[in-house]
Structure formats: structure tokens, C-alpha cells
Design a protein around this motif. Structure first.
Motif, short mmCIF file in Angstrom:
data_model
loop_
_atom_site.label_atom_id
_atom_site.label_comp_id
_atom_site.label_asym_id
_atom_site.label_seq_id
_atom_site.Cartn_x
_atom_site.Cartn_y
_atom_site.Cartn_z
N VAL A 89 50.10 3.97 49.82
CA VAL A 89 49.80 3.58 48.44
C VAL A 89 49.86 4.81 47.55
O VAL A 89 49.35 4.81 46.43
N GLY A 90 50.48 5.87 48.07
CA GLY A 90 50.56 7.11 47.31
C GLY A 90 51.96 7.32 46.76
O GLY A 90 52.76 6.38 46.66
N TYR A 91 52.25 8.57 46.44
CA TYR A 91 53.50 8.87 45.76
C TYR A 91 54.37 9.84 46.54
O TYR A 91 55.35 10.35 46.03
N LYS A 92 53.98 10.15 47.78
CA LYS A 92 54.80 11.04 48.58
C LYS A 92 54.78 10.56 50.03
O LYS A 92 54.06 9.62 50.35
N HIS A 93 55.54 11.21 50.87
CA HIS A 93 55.59 10.80 52.26
C HIS A 93 54.39 11.34 53.04
O HIS A 93 53.95 12.45 52.81
N TYR A 94 53.92 10.50 53.96
CA TYR A 94 52.83 10.92 54.83
C TYR A 94 53.32 10.90 56.28
O TYR A 94 54.29 10.22 56.61
N ALA A 341 59.84 6.23 42.73
CA ALA A 341 61.01 6.69 41.98
C ALA A 341 60.87 6.37 40.49
O ALA A 341 61.26 7.16 39.63
N SER A 342 60.27 5.21 40.19
CA SER A 342 60.15 4.83 38.78
C SER A 342 59.28 5.82 38.00
O SER A 342 59.63 6.21 36.88
N GLN A 343 58.18 6.26 38.60
CA GLN A 343 57.31 7.23 37.91
C GLN A 343 58.02 8.56 37.74
O GLN A 343 57.94 9.19 36.69
N ILE A 344 58.72 8.98 38.80
CA ILE A 344 59.40 10.28 38.77
C ILE A 344 60.50 10.28 37.71
O ILE A 344 60.61 11.20 36.90
N ILE A 345 61.27 9.21 37.71
CA ILE A 345 62.37 9.10 36.76
C ILE A 345 61.84 8.91 35.34
O ILE A 345 62.33 9.50 34.38
N GLY A 346 60.77 8.11 35.23
CA GLY A 346 60.14 7.90 33.92
C GLY A 346 59.65 9.21 33.32
O GLY A 346 59.90 9.51 32.15
N ALA A 347 58.97 10.01 34.14
CA ALA A 347 58.43 11.29 33.66
C ALA A 347 59.56 12.25 33.28
O ALA A 347 59.49 12.96 32.28
N GLN A 348 60.64 12.26 34.10
CA GLN A 348 61.77 13.14 33.80
C GLN A 348 62.47 12.70 32.51
O GLN A 348 62.85 13.53 31.69
N ALA A 349 62.61 11.40 32.33
CA ALA A 349 63.26 10.87 31.12
C ALA A 349 62.44 11.27 29.89
O ALA A 349 62.99 11.70 28.87
N LEU A 350 61.12 11.15 30.03
CA LEU A 350 60.21 11.53 28.93
C LEU A 350 60.39 13.01 28.60
O LEU A 350 60.54 13.40 27.44
N SER A 351 60.42 13.83 29.65
CA SER A 351 60.60 15.27 29.47
C SER A 351 61.98 15.59 28.86
O SER A 351 62.10 16.46 28.01
#
Ligand code: CO
Length: 454
Positions: A89-94, A341-351
Motif C-alpha cells: 500500500v506504499g509507493y516503492k518496492h518492498y 506511477a500516477s503520483q510520480i508522473i503527476g508531480a513531475q508534470a507539475l514541476s
């Protein structure tokens, strides 16, 4: 056509996430839980990454306690969760060990059905979760994270679905998080899937572009086994088709859901009142948003982005950010826009919009580009590759093969953390250790609160 189509009620997880930025508190669910339990849904989706995160960061609720309470309040209904494969339920690999622990505990605390997906549809990233769910005796549902792109062809989906069945999954989900699965494509896809796989097929689609009722209906024509809906007063918009509407439409086709429409009225009335309390978390979308057919931005992502931009006082940039999301996605081999991926891409798009394009690359975007989240569906843009590899090496193996994190190490870390906070040691409770692993920043308040309630 299947004469017995199951319904999964998603109001507690995805309805809540898509319409109220996942802010719905447990205290507002419990009073209606027994009524939900009486309906006869095939399952209730009640837990997942956004819920876990929101509980810890915003609601000051122990997510595990929430799960136990929901299970207790709805003993006859299967509880379903959305699991991000190796990301849990996180944002990276465990590591595989942490994946094992998390699923073991989720299963013990009340989850019956695990819908397991990987943002990149890299099946190496869901294999371990599927195996652990199977070993725990629970239902493992493998997922196609649906997207539209020049490289995502019908054959590609069929091939993936077959592989998911071969992994031993109990069912398959077509997960259309952006509401871009058209009725005719759904009909064709499910008709073709029915020829090659035997496991039940579930459809998850969103109302964002206005197609969901038709898409669900055509999926039913093609023989889908289960659809996801949300109670009417918490439906449509960024959310899902209304449970009542779909029941009515299905009955007209002679399909029984064994659910009585009148039993749903008190539930709908209840959520209508509750929803008013959470008005500040609602997005501004009115009617239907056809933009999504062009940009494929999912409902939850859009409403969150809008909340973020509102906080920055830059809500006027929403349209630019949405177009930039498409560009960034293309540069990353048409990654489906789903967490993380959506958060990562969203943040990069914002930046990219606020600063110069790719002037700053987040650690996450570098990892995504270089294979640390899994194999990209298509080709990586050359200039992005060049920028990213100046920071880090590109990899091709399963990302979790590089990880060897031990549960006991985190247990020790939590013990130290509690000492630093001046509270009792919580590390003997494995669920708290998992919370600490998954939300390392932001769990402080919750742990203090847990401590004071001991
Ligand atoms: Co969804």
C-alpha cells in the motif's frame, strides 16, 4: 451473457477516494455497516493504499483497527482490498519478506479478496503477492491496469490475461481507473477473454467520461462475471456507476443480482447526509469530463491534483498540468496512470509546468525511468534516459530481487523511534511495524495517539 452477475460495492474505498479525497472517517461508516452487510454484495471494497495513507496521515486512525472494525461490523460480507503488488500500500518496492508479512497480517485482520495490480503491468511485480495470498487461503485477483496507447493492443491484453490465469489467480480484473474503457472495446475485450481464460472476469470502471453505465452493460453482454458500483449518492463524477442504476438495467435484461432496490434506499440516504460533511474535499468537476479520453488521467489523481493546486493557489494551472501529464507519460513508454506511477508522473508534470521541463528530476522519476519499478511498457525517451542515467544505473531484473529488507530490522527501528517519541514500545505489534515501514513519515502522530489509548 452471465445470468448471475456479482456486484462489488466500492463506496468505502474507491467511491470515498474518487469523490472525497479518501477522507471518510470510520465513525461515519460504522452506523451504516450492518445495512451494507445485509445487501448481498459479492464483496465490499473497503481497504487499499489510499485508505491506509489517509488513515495515518490525515485521519489519525489506525488502518488495521479500521479493517478489524469493518470486518466485525460486516461479518457476512467479503472484504476486498486493492493491493499494489510489490508496492503493497506504499509507493516503492518492498522485499519479499515484507510482502509476505503484510499480506499475512491483512488476511488475519479481515481481508478476503486481494485485487493485485502493478502500475506497469509487469507481472514479475505481482507474482509474490499472488503466491502469498494463495498460501493464506484467500482469493487472489490478478489485474490488467487498463490504458490506451499505441503499444497497448488487444493481443497485448489477451496475452497478459492468459499469463495472469497461468499464475494461478482465482479471478481477473480489468481495472479502468480513468473511465476510458469504451463500451465496444469492453465488449470485444471480454468476449475474446472468455474464449481463452476460465477464471471469472471482474470489471472496474469509472464514470469520469460518462461511459461507465454503457461500458458495464456491454461487459455484461459479453459475459462479465462481476462489476464494481457505488451507492447512488456517492456515484458518478470521478467515481463509478450507481449500484441502483446498474441493478435496474441488469434486471431489465433478465439478470438477477439478488439485491432489492428498496434495500439500498436507506444506504443512499445515509451517504447523502454524510457526504455534506466532507464538501471541502470534493473536486469541482460538473457532469462529464471528456478531457480524460485525451489525457487518460484517473479520477482520484485529478481530484488530488486539484486539491494540491488549490493549496498552492494555482488552480488555474490545472489544464496545463493535465496536458503535461500526457507528455511525461509518453516519454516513459506509455506507463498506465495508476499509483504509484500516477503520483510520480503527476508531480513531475507539475514541476515541468512550474519550472523548466525536466530541470529537476525527482528520485522517483529517475527510478521509474531506469527500471526500478519494473519494465516500462514501451520505449523511454532518449533525453530523459540521458538525464536519468547521469544519476543512476539502469536495471533489467525484477526490482525486488535487489531488496533484502528484514522485518526484524524495522522492528528495532520502531523501537528506537518510540523511545525518541517518549512513548511505550509499540514494536511488539507486527501491524504497527508494518505501518511504520509503509508510512515512515507521518506515522508519528498516530503512534503517539495509539500510545495514549493503551
Ligand atoms: Co478505481
Amino acid at each position: 451473457m452471465n445470468k448471475n452477475v456479482g456486484l462489488t460495492e466500492v463506496v468505502l474505498r474507491d467511491g470515498n477516494q474518487s469523490l472525497l479525497s479518501t477522507r471518510l472517517k470510520l465513525e461515519d461508516i460504522i452506523p451504516i455497516a450492518s445495512k451494507l452487510d445485509d445487501i448481498g454484495y459479492s464483496s465490499v471494497e473497503s481497504w487499499g493504499g489510499a485508505i491506509f495513507d489517509s488513515c495515518v496521515r490525515y485521519l489519525n486512525e489506525d488502518p488495521w483497527e479500521r479493517l478489524r472494525e469493518l470486518k466485525k461490523a460486516m461479518p457476512r460480507t467479503k472484504q476486498q482490498m486493492l493491493l499494489r503488488g510489490q508496492n503493497l500500500v506504499g509507493y516503492k518496492h518492498y522485499s519479499d519478506e515484507i510482502v509476505f508479512k503484510f499480506i499475512e497480517k491483512s488476511s488475519e485482520n479481515g481481508i478476503d479478496i486481494f485485487r493485485i495490480f502493478d502500475a506497469l503491468n509487469d507481472l514479475r511485480n505481482i507474482k509474490q503477492s499472488i503466491k502469498v495470498v494463495q498460501d493464506s487461503g484467500k482469493h487472489a485477483q490478478g489485474t490488467l491496469a487498463y490504458t490506451i496507447s499505441p503499444i497497448h493492443t488487444l493481443d497485448n491484453w489477451l496475452d497478459l490475461a492468459k499469463q495472469i490465469e497461468d499464475l494461478g489467480c482465482d479471478s481477473l480484473c480489468i481495472k479502468d481507473m480513468s473511465g476510458i474503457l469504451s463500451p465496444e472495446y469492453a465488449f470485444n475485450l471480454i468476449s475474446e477473454l472468455k474464449k481463452i481464460i476460465q477464471i471469472p472476469i471482474h470489471l472496474h470502471t469509472h464514470a469520469t467520461t460518462g461511459m461507465s453505465n454503457l461500458t458495464n452493460l456491454r461487459a455484461i453482454d459479453a459475459g462479465v462475471d462481476n462489476i464494481d458500483t457505488s451507492i447512488s449518492s456517492m456515484s458518478m463524477g470521478y467515481g463509478h456507476s450507481a449500484t441502483e442504476t446498474m441493478i435496474y438495467l441488469m434486471e431489465e435484461k433478465g439478470i438477477s443480482t439478488k439485491i432489492k432496490l428498496e434495500d439500498l434506499i436507506p444506504i443512499s440516504n445515509y451517504f447523502k447526509n454524510v457526504r455534506e460533511k466532507y464538501e471541502e474535499y470534493e473536486g469541482s468537476m460538473k457532469g462529464v469530463d471528456i478531457q480524460m479520453l485525451v489525457n487518460q488521467v484517473p479520477g482520484g489523481m485529478l481530484s488530488n491534483l486539484e486539491t494540491q493546486l488549490k493549496a498552492l493557489g494555482k488552480v488555474n494551472l490545472l489544464k496545463d498540468v493535465v496536458s503535461e501529464i500526457y507528455n511525461v507519460r509518453k516519454d516513459l513508454g506509455f506507463v498506465p496512470l495508476v499509483t504509484p506511477a500516477s503520483q510520480i508522473i503527476g508531480a513531475q508534470a507539475l514541476s515541468n509546468i512550474i519550472n523548466k521541463k525536466y530541470e529537476t528530476l525527482s528520485v522517483e522519476i529517475i527510478d521509474l525511468a531506469l527500471g526500478y519499478y519494473g519494465k516500462l511498457p514501451g520505449d523511454l525517451d532518449n533525453s530523459l534516459l540521458e538525464k536519468a542515467t547521469s544519476n543512476k544505473k539502469r536495471i533489467t531484473q525484477r526490482p525486488a530481487d535487489l531488496l533484502n529488507d528484514k522485518f526484524t530490522n524495522f522492528q528495532n527501528d520502531l523501537s528506537i523511534f518510540c523511545k525518541k517519541l517518549g512513548i511505550n514500545d509499540l514494536s511488539s505489534v507486527e501491524e504497527h511495524v508494518l505501518t511504520f515501514i509503509l508510512i515512515p513519515y507521518g506515522s508519528e502522530e498516530l503512534f503517539k495517539n495509539l500510545h495514549s489509548s493503551i
